[in-house]
Design an enzyme around this catalytic site. Sequence first.
Site, PDB file in Angstrom:
ATOM      1  N   CYS A 195     -37.136 -33.901  42.211  1.00  0.00           N
ATOM      2  CA  CYS A 195     -36.678 -34.982  42.734  1.00  0.00           C
ATOM      3  C   CYS A 195     -37.648 -36.021  42.817  1.00  0.00           C
ATOM      4  O   CYS A 195     -38.295 -36.662  41.767  1.00  0.00           O
ATOM      5  CB  CYS A 195     -36.002 -34.791  44.164  1.00  0.00           C
ATOM      6  SG  CYS A 195     -34.836 -36.207  44.440  1.00  0.00           S
TER       7      CYS A 195
ATOM      8  N   GLU B 239     -40.035 -47.690  45.435  1.00  0.00           N
ATOM      9  CA  GLU B 239     -39.967 -47.397  46.977  1.00  0.00           C
ATOM     10  C   GLU B 239     -41.288 -47.541  47.543  1.00  0.00           C
ATOM     11  O   GLU B 239     -41.364 -47.640  48.915  1.00  0.00           O
ATOM     12  CB  GLU B 239     -39.649 -45.910  46.927  1.00  0.00           C
ATOM     13  CG  GLU B 239     -39.514 -45.062  48.361  1.00  0.00           C
ATOM     14  CD  GLU B 239     -38.940 -43.754  48.262  1.00  0.00           C
ATOM     15  OE1 GLU B 239     -39.040 -43.052  47.160  1.00  0.00           O
ATOM     16  OE2 GLU B 239     -38.851 -43.075  49.451  1.00  0.00           O
TER      17      GLU B 239
ATOM     18  N   HIS C 198     -31.875 -31.116  42.656  1.00  0.00           N
ATOM     19  CA  HIS C 198     -32.844 -30.060  43.243  1.00  0.00           C
ATOM     20  C   HIS C 198     -32.170 -29.055  42.945  1.00  0.00           C
ATOM     21  O   HIS C 198     -31.210 -28.240  43.649  1.00  0.00           O
ATOM     22  CB  HIS C 198     -32.459 -30.535  45.070  1.00  0.00           C
ATOM     23  CG  HIS C 198     -33.296 -31.233  45.550  1.00  0.00           C
ATOM     24  ND1 HIS C 198     -34.235 -31.344  46.201  1.00  0.00           N
ATOM     25  CD2 HIS C 198     -32.868 -32.850  45.870  1.00  0.00           C
ATOM     26  CE1 HIS C 198     -34.952 -32.445  46.622  1.00  0.00           C
ATOM     27  NE2 HIS C 198     -33.946 -33.434  46.448  1.00  0.00           N
TER      28      HIS C 198
ATOM     29  N   GLU D  88     -33.180 -25.947  43.397  1.00  0.00           N
ATOM     30  CA  GLU D  88     -33.539 -25.133  44.306  1.00  0.00           C
ATOM     31  C   GLU D  88     -32.212 -24.533  45.197  1.00  0.00           C
ATOM     32  O   GLU D  88     -32.370 -23.316  45.874  1.00  0.00           O
ATOM     33  CB  GLU D  88     -34.689 -25.095  45.354  1.00  0.00           C
ATOM     34  CG  GLU D  88     -34.559 -26.414  46.559  1.00  0.00           C
ATOM     35  CD  GLU D  88     -34.857 -27.555  45.793  1.00  0.00           C
ATOM     36  OE1 GLU D  88     -34.897 -27.961  44.570  1.00  0.00           O
ATOM     37  OE2 GLU D  88     -35.287 -28.675  46.680  1.00  0.00           O
TER      38      GLU D  88
HETATM   39  N1  GLN Z   1     -37.662 -40.772  47.730  1.00  0.00           N
HETATM   40  C1  GLN Z   1     -36.969 -40.458  46.552  1.00  0.00           C
HETATM   41  C2  GLN Z   1     -35.727 -41.225  46.446  1.00  0.00           C
HETATM   42  O1  GLN Z   1     -35.023 -41.557  47.545  1.00  0.00           O
HETATM   43  C3  GLN Z   1     -36.761 -38.921  46.376  1.00  0.00           C
HETATM   44  C4  GLN Z   1     -36.115 -38.107  47.005  1.00  0.00           C
HETATM   45  C5  GLN Z   1     -36.218 -36.793  46.935  1.00  0.00           C
HETATM   46  O2  GLN Z   1     -37.191 -36.306  46.522  1.00  0.00           O
HETATM   47  N2  GLN Z   1     -35.306 -36.229  47.684  1.00  0.00           N
HETATM   48  O3  GLN Z   1     -35.363 -41.200  45.363  1.00  0.00           O
END
Ligand code: GLN
Length: 547
Positions: free
Chosen positions: A382, A406, A519, A521
Amino acid sequence: MPFNTKFIFVTGGVLSSLGKGLAAASIGALLESRGLSVTLQKLDPYINVDPGTMNPFQHGEVFVTDDGSETDLDLGHYERFTNAKLGADNNFTTGKIYYSVITKERRGDYLGGTVQVIPHITDEIKRSIQLAADGVDVVIVEIGGTIGDIESLPFLEAIRQFKTDVGKENVLYIHLTLVPYIATAGEVKTKPTQHSVKELRSIGIQPDILLCRTDRFLSKEIKAKIALFCNVGIDAVITAKDVKCIYECPLLFHKEGLDDKIVELLHIWTRAPRLEAWEEVVQKFMAPKYSVTIAIVGKYVDLTESYKSLNEALYHGGIANDCRVNLTFLDSEKVTPGACAPLLEKADGILVPGGFGSRGIEGKICAATYAREKKVPFFGICLGMQIAVIEFARSAAGLENANSSEFDEKTPYPVIYLMTEWYDEKTATVQKRSASSEKGASMRLGAYPCRVKENSLAFAAYGKTDISERHRHRYEFNNVFQAQLEAHGLVVSGVSPRGDLVEIIEIKDHPWFLGCQFHPEFKSRPMVPHPLFRDFIQAALAYAGKK
Ligand code: GLN
């Protein structure tokens, strides 16, 4: 013979962190191993509607289910230990219960009556418990918090009433307490358990089974004493001994006779449990041939609960490779260009996990540079994938000051950005969002399909092209830069079915460097390790020269 759905309520006493979630999950595993179908539910006494907006430092990981619910991390245990398919109806908080009652009140559903904790809140809790019960043999409901807390009282009142509602033969109360060993006295003490049960009985719940968390097996005499004071059978006093490997819990509980007692008290006839697969997992976990060290470069390094599913998935990858996985957590704020090599040189693999906010971002980028240049296996999850893209753009494609919008709204190269319009496979609609969209509403959450390209590390791992993985993020790979990055050796190896969302990236000329926007995991299990974690650990083993 068919029977009505049975309900097991798991409460906790004395103090928190005794492992109620693992106990509930283990009960689920044992009942499944006897051929029963189960589901699990967590009732949390806090006022947040869900844990999505809570700080991982406070609450640990937010576990995401296929349907996109942001839930308590105990649901992760439930999914790893059982085959239950969990979602929105498997986690209720005080906030969610009140929200629904207040919405009904505003709608006029209560016809001018006074809305009260009993019966309106308790009825809503009981209705929520029934929601999870659809079509399964046994529902295991874990009540968060500790007996004696003010917050959990409505939940306890609701489960007390529940027994009268559905019949006493269909309900079982299991209470987890602590039996500490006091070194100066040279013995274990039963008083905290007695008091906790007394507290529970004062609100009308007599536990049927006690799970006693302790560091040693309890003698017959101690069990007899607890049984006498707490009004349960001696065979209903179960030792919940500390374990080295959490997957031992179902096995230990079985040896203590827990599942036999449960089916006896609930009047269910089942086959004997089949626990070979659990034995195999534990044996592989305890005595592996190899070992590797994985460095996790993240933000919440002091509270490893924040990365619960991640840690477990890495261990599962180890199980698949006959390998012990040692985890080193590195605070990304300490990983500076000068400190990178000394901090990372002992790692056989580097992982950058998910995260939000700009703190420690440059350290994570440094770790990705190190992994790419030194050809250390790298797994970016992610935010970790976004980091890998930023790093590649800056160092390999020459896009100076490339970033995610971001972290830097004015970056000249927003290789990761907020996609304002995108096609949502789940709802089959075009979704819109902006920087000012409500925080909870603007995330891509839950299971999304992804198409894996052949001849890639991802394809080698999954062995198929169509996969589905869980998401929790706002920002996306910016397609404007795709061709330019690919020209320098970035490989886009997984995309959404329409091709507009980049889901997996790799880089050429590296033994194993992969980032995924989802994710993985959340979907790994001890008996079915996730293919990406399996292959990452395999690559780490190869790097360490052990395979
Ligand atoms: N901050 C990043 C986003 O919002 C990654 C989010 C995350 O790793 N769950 O896209």
